[in-house]
Design a protein around this motif. Structure first.
Motif, PDB file in Angstrom:
ATOM      1  N   ASP A  57      98.623 -12.271 -19.616  1.00 28.07           N
ATOM      2  CA  ASP A  57      97.465 -12.477 -18.766  1.00 28.07           C
ATOM      3  C   ASP A  57      96.279 -11.807 -19.434  1.00 28.07           C
ATOM      4  OD1 ASP A  57      96.669 -11.684 -15.287  1.00 28.07           O
ATOM      5  OD2 ASP A  57      95.569 -12.755 -16.856  1.00 28.07           O
ATOM      6  N   TYR A  58      95.498 -12.611 -20.145  1.00 29.49           N
ATOM      7  CA  TYR A  58      94.400 -12.051 -20.930  1.00 29.49           C
ATOM      8  C   TYR A  58      93.357 -11.392 -20.058  1.00 29.49           C
ATOM      9  CZ  TYR A  58      90.839 -11.745 -24.561  1.00 29.49           C
ATOM     10  OH  TYR A  58      89.902 -11.290 -25.451  1.00 29.49           O
ATOM     11  N   SER A  59      93.305 -11.746 -18.778  1.00 25.91           N
ATOM     12  CA  SER A  59      92.308 -11.147 -17.898  1.00 25.91           C
ATOM     13  C   SER A  59      92.544  -9.653 -17.711  1.00 25.91           C
ATOM     14  CB  SER A  59      92.303 -11.857 -16.542  1.00 25.91           C
ATOM     15  OG  SER A  59      93.521 -11.624 -15.856  1.00 25.91           O
ATOM     16  N   ARG A  60      93.706  -9.150 -18.074  1.00 25.13           N
ATOM     17  CA  ARG A  60      93.991  -7.720 -17.963  1.00 25.13           C
ATOM     18  C   ARG A  60      93.606  -6.945 -19.223  1.00 25.13           C
ATOM     19  NH1 ARG A  60      99.297  -9.220 -15.974  1.00 25.13           N
ATOM     20  NH2 ARG A  60     100.202  -8.220 -17.814  1.00 25.13           N
ATOM     21  N   TYR A  61      93.114  -7.649 -20.239  1.00 29.67           N
ATOM     22  CA  TYR A  61      92.838  -7.016 -21.524  1.00 29.67           C
ATOM     23  C   TYR A  61      91.414  -6.461 -21.596  1.00 29.67           C
ATOM     24  CZ  TYR A  61      97.084  -8.717 -23.821  1.00 29.67           C
ATOM     25  OH  TYR A  61      98.374  -8.936 -24.207  1.00 29.67           O
ATOM     26  N   GLU A 109      84.487   1.753 -36.798  1.00 30.98           N
ATOM     27  CA  GLU A 109      83.636   2.393 -35.796  1.00 30.98           C
ATOM     28  C   GLU A 109      83.570   1.511 -34.554  1.00 30.98           C
ATOM     29  OE1 GLU A 109      78.911   3.657 -35.232  1.00 30.98           O
ATOM     30  OE2 GLU A 109      79.514   2.237 -36.787  1.00 30.98           O
ATOM     31  N   GLY A 110      83.851   2.071 -33.413  1.00 32.54           N
ATOM     32  CA  GLY A 110      83.731   1.318 -32.179  1.00 32.54           C
ATOM     33  C   GLY A 110      82.270   1.059 -31.858  1.00 32.54           C
ATOM     34  N   VAL A 111      81.946  -0.181 -31.552  1.00 33.36           N
ATOM     35  CA  VAL A 111      80.568  -0.575 -31.292  1.00 33.36           C
ATOM     36  C   VAL A 111      80.340  -0.793 -29.801  1.00 33.36           C
ATOM     37  CG1 VAL A 111      78.843  -2.360 -31.721  1.00 33.36           C
ATOM     38  CG2 VAL A 111      80.340  -1.612 -33.580  1.00 33.36           C
ATOM     39  N   ALA A 112      81.189  -1.598 -29.185  1.00 39.58           N
ATOM     40  CA  ALA A 112      81.040  -1.916 -27.764  1.00 39.58           C
ATOM     41  C   ALA A 112      82.377  -2.389 -27.222  1.00 39.58           C
ATOM     42  CB  ALA A 112      79.971  -2.987 -27.557  1.00 39.58           C
ATOM     43  N   SER A 113      82.577  -2.175 -25.935  1.00 40.03           N
ATOM     44  CA  SER A 113      83.809  -2.628 -25.295  1.00 40.03           C
ATOM     45  C   SER A 113      83.502  -3.127 -23.895  1.00 40.03           C
ATOM     46  CB  SER A 113      84.854  -1.511 -25.239  1.00 40.03           C
ATOM     47  OG  SER A 113      84.408  -0.473 -24.392  1.00 40.03           O
ATOM     48  N   ILE A 114      84.392  -3.990 -23.395  1.00 31.03           N
ATOM     49  CA  ILE A 114      84.262  -4.477 -22.028  1.00 31.03           C
ATOM     50  C   ILE A 114      85.642  -4.511 -21.392  1.00 31.03           C
ATOM     51  CG2 ILE A 114      84.332  -6.923 -22.753  1.00 31.03           C
ATOM     52  CD1 ILE A 114      82.240  -7.394 -20.450  1.00 31.03           C
ATOM     53  N   GLU A 115      85.756  -3.906 -20.240  1.00 35.16           N
ATOM     54  CA  GLU A 115      87.037  -3.790 -19.550  1.00 35.16           C
ATOM     55  C   GLU A 115      87.236  -4.972 -18.600  1.00 35.16           C
ATOM     56  OE1 GLU A 115      87.816   0.203 -18.021  1.00 35.16           O
ATOM     57  OE2 GLU A 115      86.234   0.961 -19.329  1.00 35.16           O
ATOM     58  N   SER A 164      91.566  -6.366 -28.984  1.00 33.09           N
ATOM     59  CA  SER A 164      91.880  -6.498 -27.571  1.00 33.09           C
ATOM     60  C   SER A 164      93.247  -5.920 -27.282  1.00 33.09           C
ATOM     61  CB  SER A 164      91.826  -7.980 -27.177  1.00 33.09           C
ATOM     62  OG  SER A 164      91.812  -8.149 -25.784  1.00 33.09           O
ATOM     63  N   ASP A 165      93.404  -5.400 -26.078  1.00 34.54           N
ATOM     64  CA  ASP A 165      94.707  -4.901 -25.653  1.00 34.54           C
ATOM     65  C   ASP A 165      94.625  -4.492 -24.190  1.00 34.54           C
ATOM     66  OD1 ASP A 165      97.056  -3.456 -27.915  1.00 34.54           O
ATOM     67  OD2 ASP A 165      97.386  -4.078 -25.828  1.00 34.54           O
ATOM     68  N   GLU A 166      95.774  -4.293 -23.600  1.00 39.19           N
ATOM     69  CA  GLU A 166      95.823  -3.750 -22.243  1.00 39.19           C
ATOM     70  C   GLU A 166      95.730  -2.237 -22.355  1.00 39.19           C
ATOM     71  OE1 GLU A 166      99.415  -6.434 -20.877  1.00 39.19           O
ATOM     72  OE2 GLU A 166      98.354  -5.629 -19.136  1.00 39.19           O
ATOM     73  N   ILE A 167      94.646  -1.699 -21.877  1.00 40.31           N
ATOM     74  CA  ILE A 167      94.417  -0.260 -21.981  1.00 40.31           C
ATOM     75  C   ILE A 167      94.543   0.341 -20.588  1.00 40.31           C
ATOM     76  CG2 ILE A 167      92.739   1.525 -22.550  1.00 40.31           C
ATOM     77  CD1 ILE A 167      91.688  -0.285 -24.725  1.00 40.31           C
ATOM     78  N   ALA A 223      93.523   2.404 -29.875  1.00 42.70           N
ATOM     79  CA  ALA A 223      93.867   1.857 -28.563  1.00 42.70           C
ATOM     80  C   ALA A 223      94.230   0.387 -28.614  1.00 42.70           C
ATOM     81  CB  ALA A 223      92.715   2.066 -27.592  1.00 42.70           C
ATOM     82  N   TYR A 224      93.950  -0.271 -29.733  1.00 44.98           N
ATOM     83  CA  TYR A 224      94.073  -1.722 -29.808  1.00 44.98           C
ATOM     84  C   TYR A 224      95.133  -2.149 -30.810  1.00 44.98           C
ATOM     85  CZ  TYR A 224      89.706  -1.510 -27.270  1.00 44.98           C
ATOM     86  OH  TYR A 224      88.750  -1.244 -26.327  1.00 44.98           O
ATOM     87  N   GLY A 225      95.962  -3.083 -30.364  1.00 43.23           N
ATOM     88  CA  GLY A 225      96.999  -3.587 -31.239  1.00 43.23           C
ATOM     89  C   GLY A 225      96.749  -4.994 -31.741  1.00 43.23           C
ATOM     90  N   LYS A 226      95.740  -5.641 -31.200  1.00 44.36           N
ATOM     91  CA  LYS A 226      95.450  -7.025 -31.570  1.00 44.36           C
ATOM     92  C   LYS A 226      94.037  -7.106 -32.122  1.00 44.36           C
ATOM     93  CE  LYS A 226      98.577  -8.094 -27.855  1.00 44.36           C
ATOM     94  NZ  LYS A 226      99.142  -6.740 -27.895  1.00 44.36           N
ATOM     95  N   TRP A 227      93.939  -7.705 -33.298  1.00 41.84           N
ATOM     96  CA  TRP A 227      92.673  -7.722 -34.018  1.00 41.84           C
ATOM     97  C   TRP A 227      92.375  -9.104 -34.565  1.00 41.84           C
ATOM     98  CZ3 TRP A 227      89.555  -3.386 -34.737  1.00 41.84           C
ATOM     99  CH2 TRP A 227      90.096  -2.168 -34.274  1.00 41.84           C
ATOM    100  N   GLY A 228      91.066  -9.408 -34.608  1.00 45.06           N
ATOM    101  CA  GLY A 228      90.639 -10.588 -35.321  1.00 45.06           C
ATOM    102  C   GLY A 228      90.563 -10.288 -36.811  1.00 45.06           C
ATOM    103  N   ARG A 229      90.233 -11.305 -37.600  1.00 45.33           N
ATOM    104  CA  ARG A 229      90.190 -11.144 -39.058  1.00 45.33           C
ATOM    105  C   ARG A 229      88.864 -10.570 -39.538  1.00 45.33           C
ATOM    106  NH1 ARG A 229      93.277 -16.202 -41.981  1.00 45.33           N
ATOM    107  NH2 ARG A 229      95.316 -15.842 -41.031  1.00 45.33           N
TER     108      ARG A 229
END
Length: 128
Positions: A30-34, A48-54, A99-102, A114-120
């Motif tokens: 359920d991607y809505s939880r990511y 470097e972390g730039v921005a995030s959205i929960e 992205s990941d469930e945090i 905190a993230y296990g899934k990454w784009g290229r």
């Protein structure tokens, strides 16, 4: 699983704008939880972390981009955007979405661990 496709990077002049796009192209969870974030990296340095959205829409930004960058999402399209305005040469980097469930209460959503899934990645180059 979630596969992320990030895009939108290109070469621009200082003061210009770009919009990066991160699409969850395939998923079983359920991607809505990511939580989804944008990171950037230059050669020889860490990400470097730039921005995030929960999932609830709460956002976080690195101090270096506050007031210039805006992260947003279109849940129906499983897409997260990073609008970058007033770009500076120091914004030049490879940008990655992650992205990941945090879990609630995690110290920071701008930490790469905190993230296990990454784009290229997508390259952003800002010339003076």
């Amino acid at each position: 699983d979630v596969r992320l496709e990030d895009s939108g990077g290109e070469a621009v002049q200082a003061g210009g704008s770009l919009r990066l796009t991160c699409v969850a192209a395939w998923y079983t969870a359920d991607y809505s939880r990511y939580t989804t974030a944008w990171f950037r990296q230059v050669p020889g340095k860490g990400r470097e972390g730039v921005a995030s959205i929960e999932p609830n829409g709460r956002t976080a930004y690195a101090d270096s981009v506050k007031g210039r960058f805006t992260i947003s999402k279109d849940t129906a399209k499983n897409t997260v955007y990073l609008q970058m305005n007033s770009l500076k040469p120091e914004d030049t980097a490879m940008y990655y979405c992650a992205s990941d469930e945090i879990p609630p209460g995690y110290p920071s959503t701008l930490r790469a661990v905190a993230y296990g899934k990454w784009g290229r990645g997508t390259q952003v180059t800002v010339s003076p």
